[in-house]
Write a protein that holds these residues in place. Structure first.
Motif, PDB file in Angstrom:
ATOM      1  N   TYR A 200       0.812  -1.220   0.000  1.00  0.00           N
ATOM      2  CA  TYR A 200       0.000   0.000   0.000  1.00  0.00           C
ATOM      3  C   TYR A 200       0.843   1.268   0.000  1.00  0.00           C
ATOM      4  O   TYR A 200       0.660   2.141  -0.855  1.00  0.00           O
ATOM      5  N   GLY A 201       1.799   1.378   0.933  1.00  0.00           N
ATOM      6  CA  GLY A 201       2.601   2.591   1.010  1.00  0.00           C
ATOM      7  C   GLY A 201       3.328   2.889  -0.290  1.00  0.00           C
ATOM      8  O   GLY A 201       3.280   4.007  -0.829  1.00  0.00           O
ATOM      9  N   LYS A 202       4.005   1.878  -0.825  1.00  0.00           N
ATOM     10  CA  LYS A 202       4.716   2.037  -2.106  1.00  0.00           C
ATOM     11  C   LYS A 202       3.790   1.748  -3.286  1.00  0.00           C
ATOM     12  O   LYS A 202       3.721   2.510  -4.246  1.00  0.00           O
ATOM     13  N   GLY A 203       3.083   0.609  -3.206  1.00  0.00           N
ATOM     14  CA  GLY A 203       2.338   0.114  -4.354  1.00  0.00           C
ATOM     15  C   GLY A 203       1.174   0.980  -4.773  1.00  0.00           C
ATOM     16  O   GLY A 203       0.901   1.121  -5.964  1.00  0.00           O
ATOM     17  N   VAL A 204       0.456   1.568  -3.802  1.00  0.00           N
ATOM     18  CA  VAL A 204      -0.715   2.379  -4.140  1.00  0.00           C
ATOM     19  C   VAL A 204      -0.426   3.873  -3.976  1.00  0.00           C
ATOM     20  O   VAL A 204      -0.609   4.657  -4.904  1.00  0.00           O
TER      21      VAL A 204
END
Length: 526
Positions: free
Chosen positions: A206-210
């Motif tokens: 989430y932090g990086k991916g989204v």
């Protein structure tokens, strides 16, 4: 030893604190944290983390034993949390706004050996300890400003007395990492046990991916570090990319948030803000709302409750910035269903976060057709192991590879999901499910309405009807009939609230979530 910045693999060494140290070795002078008292560079942070590990071991805390972390957001918080994890000790991060009775329960339940506490919270902790049943060996006090009890020591003095631990505990990804307490609407809080690997997965997915957080970002979260949402926003995500974090000990009032948004010091002005719908509504209603040119935000995130479309759209008009709304939970550690930067559908919670699977199931446990309301289940690598000492609730929530969220959702034709309320908040009126959130989202579009909460009440015939508790904006007026007509014009007629009560404020949790169970309790006592 496996290098810890690889993906956690079962049976191999992985210590989350060591992982963060390994991936930030090339930025020793970069500012990691900023609080009211000063800054902490990455090298200073990790030196203190390793000193904290040595100190806790010297205090007699053994691997997998618990320490209570009762501290306002400040630079000592990540030092304490990661220092414990580095030593293989399990920090139990708890809400700073609870009562002595709550902390007494948590001390007894977690059997914490040491407590790390802010000076301002020390009297409440001592009151909890005075109730007996469990003894704390040592109290470590952050920023003490008074004479300390006999079994207490200053955090900075303690760190100065110890050299950095040379090696992290040889933990594995699935070993106990930390606890967070999950507060339900009823019953005692549940000690939710997370692993060393879980924060890694939330940061990656989430932090990086989204969200696409990078080392250039300055992150600022209204949600505090002791919440799963805040822990990702202000620790796991930024430290996983080498970003800077602004920490704030005080309550996230609109003015307190605006002060940080408009901080003119280089490297201190946030580029990403993490909030909750209630907070965004309060800020948009504030006369001190800053102009777009006064801030450097590139993105905002929202969780805790579903974001009404009206709030997201109004914020977008004001700042030309989207609010990325998602849903997560203490049990899954962070967000698993979310809108995406550049791809926002206001009024929905967006799409499954890559790496997580979503199912909506009916009362029979089978998947429901598209467009029908179902219970939300999640499958993903960041799920907690269990609720400590609570097999019944663990079995209800953690069902094999799937976690039951307790939320009801509808899947839309475009693959997005629309929130329908908590499982225990859903109302069946005239044999048809009514979403309190849908009625609330409609009422809040009225220009006079600041906040609203909808619950079910039983009428004289024993039938469920909808009732809306409404808080009006300062200086605004509206009548019962006017608001009912407003809803009827926008929703199916059976969904309008049969009763409207105007009140000064709604009961809320520390994170700003509306406590609808208190409204239900109030109705039951009438």
């Amino acid at each position: 030893m496996t290098h810890s910045n690889q993906t956690p693999v079962n049976g191999e060494h992985f210590n989350f604190a060591q992982h963060l140290i390994d991936i930030n070795t090339n930025r020793p002078q970069k500012i990691a944290f900023v609080d009211e008292k000063g800054t902490l560079s990455y090298s200073e942070l990790f030196n203190k983390v390793r000193r904290m590990a040595s100190a806790l071991q010297a205090l007699g805390v053994r691997r997998e034993e618990r320490v209570l972390l009762l501290m306002h957001d400040c630079n000592d918080w990540p030092v304490s949390f990661l220092g414990a994890m580095y030593a293989g000790i399990v920090p139990v991060a708890v809400n700073t706004l609870l009562s002595a009775d709550d902390y007494h329960y948590m001390l007894k339940h977690s059997r914490a050996q040491v407590a790390l506490v802010s000076q301002a919270l020390l009297p409440t902790l001592l009151a909890a300890m005075a109730k007996g049943e469990h003894e704390i060996k040592t109290i470590v006090v952050s920023n003490p400003d008074a004479n300390l009890p006999a079994n207490a020591v200053s955090l900075n003095v303690l760190l100065d007395q110890h050299t950095p631990a040379p090696l992290a505990a040889n933990t594995q990804g699935n070993d106990p990492g930390f606890w967070l307490y999950s507060s339900g609407s009823t019953g005692k809080p549940k000690g939710t046990l997370h692993t060393h690997a879980n924060p890694y997965w939330t940061a990656e997915l989430y932090g990086k991916g989204v969200l696409g957080i990078t080392e250039k970002d300055v992150c600022f979260s209204a949600a505090k570090l002791f919440f799963a949402y805040g822990l990702g926003n202000a620790l796991s995500f930024p430290l996983s990319v080498g970003a800077t974090v602004v920490l704030m000990a005080e309550r996230p009032t609109p003015d307190a948030v605006f002060k940080r948004w408009t901080d003119g010091r280089p490297g201190h002005q946030p580029t990403i803000f993490f909030g909750a719908p209630t907070g965004f509504a309060g800020m948009l209603a504030s006369p001190n709302l800053p102009t777009q040119s006064a801030i450097t935000l590139r993105m905002c995130s929202s969780a805790g409750e579903a974001l009404p479309a009206e709030i997201g759209e109004k914020f977008k008009r004001q700042f030309n910035i989207d609010i990325i709304d998602g849903i997560g939970s203490t049990e899954m550690l962070h967000i698993y269903l979310s809108n995406q930067p550049g791809k926002v559908r206001y009024g929905t919670t967006g799409w499954p976060v890559p790496g997580y699977e979503i199912e909506l199931r009916g009362d029979d446990g089978q998947p429901v057709p598209e467009g029908e309301t179902g219970d939300l289940y999640i499958k993903g690598p960041s799920a907690a192991l269990l609720y400590w000492g609570n097999r019944e609730k663990s079995n209800e929530t953690f069902q094999g590879a799937w976690t039951k969220s307790g939320d009801k959702y509808v899947r839309n034709a475009d693959g997005t999901y629309t929130y329908s309320g908590r499982s225990d908040d859903m109302l069946k009126v005239s044999g048809i499910y009514v979403s309190p959130f849908e009625v609330e989202s409609t009422l809040i579009q009225h220009e006079a309405v600041l906040e609203v909460a909808v619950i079910g009440v039983i009428d004289d015939e024993g039938l469920t009807k909808t009732k809306a508790y409404v808080v009006l904006k300062s200086g605004q007026t509206a009548t019962d009939a006017e608001l009912k007509a407003f809803v009827k014009d926008r929703l199916a007629p059976f969904k309008y609230p049969r009763v409207i009560e105007f009140i000064a404020e709604l009961p809320k949790t520390a994170t700003g979530k509306i406590q609808r169970f208190k409204l239900r309790d109030n109705e039951a006592s009438k």
